[in-house]
Design a protein around this motif. Structure first.
Motif, PDB file in Angstrom:
ATOM      1  N   TRP A   1      15.268  41.761  -6.306  1.00 17.98           N
ATOM      2  CA  TRP A   1      14.456  42.433  -5.290  1.00 17.98           C
ATOM      3  C   TRP A   1      15.314  42.859  -4.108  1.00 17.98           C
ATOM      4  O   TRP A   1      15.127  43.934  -3.535  1.00 17.98           O
ATOM      5  N   TYR A   2      16.229  41.997  -3.751  1.00 24.04           N
ATOM      6  CA  TYR A   2      17.174  42.332  -2.696  1.00 24.04           C
ATOM      7  C   TYR A   2      17.893  43.648  -3.024  1.00 24.04           C
ATOM      8  O   TYR A   2      18.023  44.536  -2.176  1.00 24.04           O
TER       9      TYR A   2
ATOM     10  N   MET B   1      16.004  46.852  -2.305  1.00 25.80           N
ATOM     11  CA  MET B   1      15.978  47.234  -0.887  1.00 25.80           C
ATOM     12  C   MET B   1      17.324  47.801  -0.452  1.00 25.80           C
ATOM     13  O   MET B   1      17.387  48.790   0.272  1.00 25.80           O
TER      14      MET B   1
ATOM     15  N   MET C   1      19.938  44.914   6.375  1.00 24.11           N
ATOM     16  CA  MET C   1      20.248  44.265   5.100  1.00 24.11           C
ATOM     17  C   MET C   1      21.052  42.976   5.319  1.00 24.11           C
ATOM     18  O   MET C   1      20.868  41.989   4.614  1.00 24.11           O
TER      19      MET C   1
ATOM     20  N   MET D   1      18.745  40.347   6.508  1.00 23.97           N
ATOM     21  CA  MET D   1      17.931  39.934   5.371  1.00 23.97           C
ATOM     22  C   MET D   1      18.709  38.981   4.478  1.00 23.97           C
ATOM     23  O   MET D   1      18.186  37.919   4.090  1.00 23.97           O
TER      24      MET D   1
ATOM     25  N   LEU E   1      17.332  35.270   3.914  1.00 24.05           N
ATOM     26  CA  LEU E   1      16.698  34.958   2.638  1.00 24.05           C
ATOM     27  C   LEU E   1      17.486  33.975   1.798  1.00 24.05           C
ATOM     28  O   LEU E   1      16.922  33.043   1.228  1.00 24.05           O
TER      29      LEU E   1
ATOM     30  N   GLU F   1      11.285  34.874  -4.125  1.00 23.49           N
ATOM     31  CA  GLU F   1      12.195  35.810  -3.460  1.00 23.49           C
ATOM     32  C   GLU F   1      11.453  37.065  -2.999  1.00 23.49           C
ATOM     33  O   GLU F   1      11.688  37.581  -1.905  1.00 23.49           O
ATOM     34  N   LEU F   2      10.533  37.510  -3.849  1.00 22.32           N
ATOM     35  CA  LEU F   2       9.767  38.704  -3.492  1.00 22.32           C
ATOM     36  C   LEU F   2       8.877  38.444  -2.288  1.00 22.32           C
ATOM     37  O   LEU F   2       8.756  39.292  -1.395  1.00 22.32           O
TER      38      LEU F   2
ATOM     39  N   ASP G   1       9.347  36.167   0.104  1.00 20.28           N
ATOM     40  CA  ASP G   1      10.178  36.024   1.301  1.00 20.28           C
ATOM     41  C   ASP G   1      10.635  37.390   1.796  1.00 20.28           C
ATOM     42  O   ASP G   1      10.674  37.656   2.999  1.00 20.28           O
ATOM     43  N   LEU G   2      10.986  38.232   0.850  1.00 15.51           N
ATOM     44  CA  LEU G   2      11.423  39.585   1.185  1.00 15.51           C
ATOM     45  C   LEU G   2      10.320  40.342   1.907  1.00 15.51           C
ATOM     46  O   LEU G   2      10.538  40.982   2.942  1.00 15.51           O
TER      47      LEU G   2
ATOM     48  N   PHE H   1       9.841  39.024   5.384  1.00 17.07           N
ATOM     49  CA  PHE H   1      10.920  39.493   6.254  1.00 17.07           C
ATOM     50  C   PHE H   1      10.641  40.917   6.745  1.00 17.07           C
ATOM     51  O   PHE H   1      10.700  41.204   7.943  1.00 17.07           O
ATOM     52  N   PHE H   2      10.302  41.785   5.810  1.00 18.67           N
ATOM     53  CA  PHE H   2      10.072  43.178   6.194  1.00 18.67           C
ATOM     54  C   PHE H   2       8.812  43.328   7.032  1.00 18.67           C
ATOM     55  O   PHE H   2       8.756  44.157   7.943  1.00 18.67           O
TER      56      PHE H   2
END
Lengths: 158, 158
Positions: free
Chosen positions: A91-92, A95, A142, A145, A149, B126-127, B129-130, B133-134
């Motif tokens: 997922w990272y 982005m 980024m 993030m 994360l 992870e998704l 948390d992402l 964050f956003f």
DNA sequence: CAATGCTTTCAGGCATCGTTGAAATATGAC
DNA sequence: GTCATATTTCAACGATGCCTGAAAGCATTG
């Protein structure tokens, strides 16, 4: 491993979500299943059986996942069959790759410099300014993030 | 107003770009043309003639532009015909609306809480948390953007 | 090297979506 | 109110893309 009712429901939810944005149904189901299946590593044949898809469909859609960097091939120790799993940091990566699209938008705006309309030129320039802004902001975003994360995006072992 | 060669080339470039991401050709051409046409306000009939599209196509695709908030209907003083133009801040709006999609992604991740896999649960978390964050970063980012791009997003008059 | 199972490729069927042209409706001009 | 013009709706055609099933290609095992 056979799928529980709840797992099926989740795969369906993920699939419905991404289908709304134009993804192929099978593509989205595979993604959802790879998010929650156990063990995390699976063969194409297993995925096909689990989801009730043909082998051809799995082969094709899984390839696009790999090309997009969401999924990786792995070899499990002791077993020589090819297995696939969701990449750590998948997922990272999605982005992070946004930056390319932002840059492409900036190029698109600048391509209009020669024919800027006198009447309300901001119709074009606004897009360029926006792209510039994001191109500047995205890398530090980024970094924040990544720091927040996962302090150590270590390679997952089997 | 008749289209110059350079204008045609630009419309085509914009159309090619957005078509790559799955937009309908006519939708993208209309967008490109509304970015550079002069005057900025145009009727459906004019757009159809300019781009060589049928009236029905323009009607349909223009509606989706309006629904997405990219295009607005306007009334020009003295003339009572319906006209359309690219909204001021159209591109800005696209970015601002990203927040909704981010939230939807967060919901999608949280829906998986009940069936978190023991093996590598970060595939789901992870998704989430992402998205969190956003969801936190996006509003201040939008504010900075607004401040930097257009100190006074005033309404455009005719 | 034969046998087995997994993966890839691809032609064909199916469904979806974009576009058109024409008919119906709405809007503004006189 | 009538005419002219602009817009919307919709059936039908065409193109695109997904999915399957079957055949071909690989690779691993005995």
């Amino acid at each position: 491993m056979t799928m529980t009712e709840a797992q099926h429901a989740y795969v369906d939810r993920v699939a419905t979500f991404f289908t709304m944005f134009g993804s192929a149904r099978a593509w989205a189901e595979i993604l959802g299943w790879l998010m929650i299946c156990e063990p995390a590593e699976r063969t194409q044949a297993e995925i096909a059986a689990d989801l009730g898809l043909s082998a051809g469909t799995v082969s094709t859609q899984l390839r696009t996942h790999v090309q997009l960097g969401m999924v990786e091939q792995v070899r499990v120790r002791g077993d020589r069959t090819q297995r696939y799993r969701l990449r750590s940091g998948a997922w990272y990566g999605v982005m992070a790759s946004e930056l390319e699209r932002i840059r492409a938008l900036g190029d698109l705006a600048r391509a209009g410099d020669d024919i800027l309309p006198r009447d309300r030129p901001e119709r074009v320039t606004e897009l360029g300014d926006l792209a510039d802004f994001f191109a500047r902001e995205w890398p530090p975003l980024m970094e924040r993030m990544a720091a927040e994360l996962d302090p150590s995006p270590s390679e997952t072992r089997i």
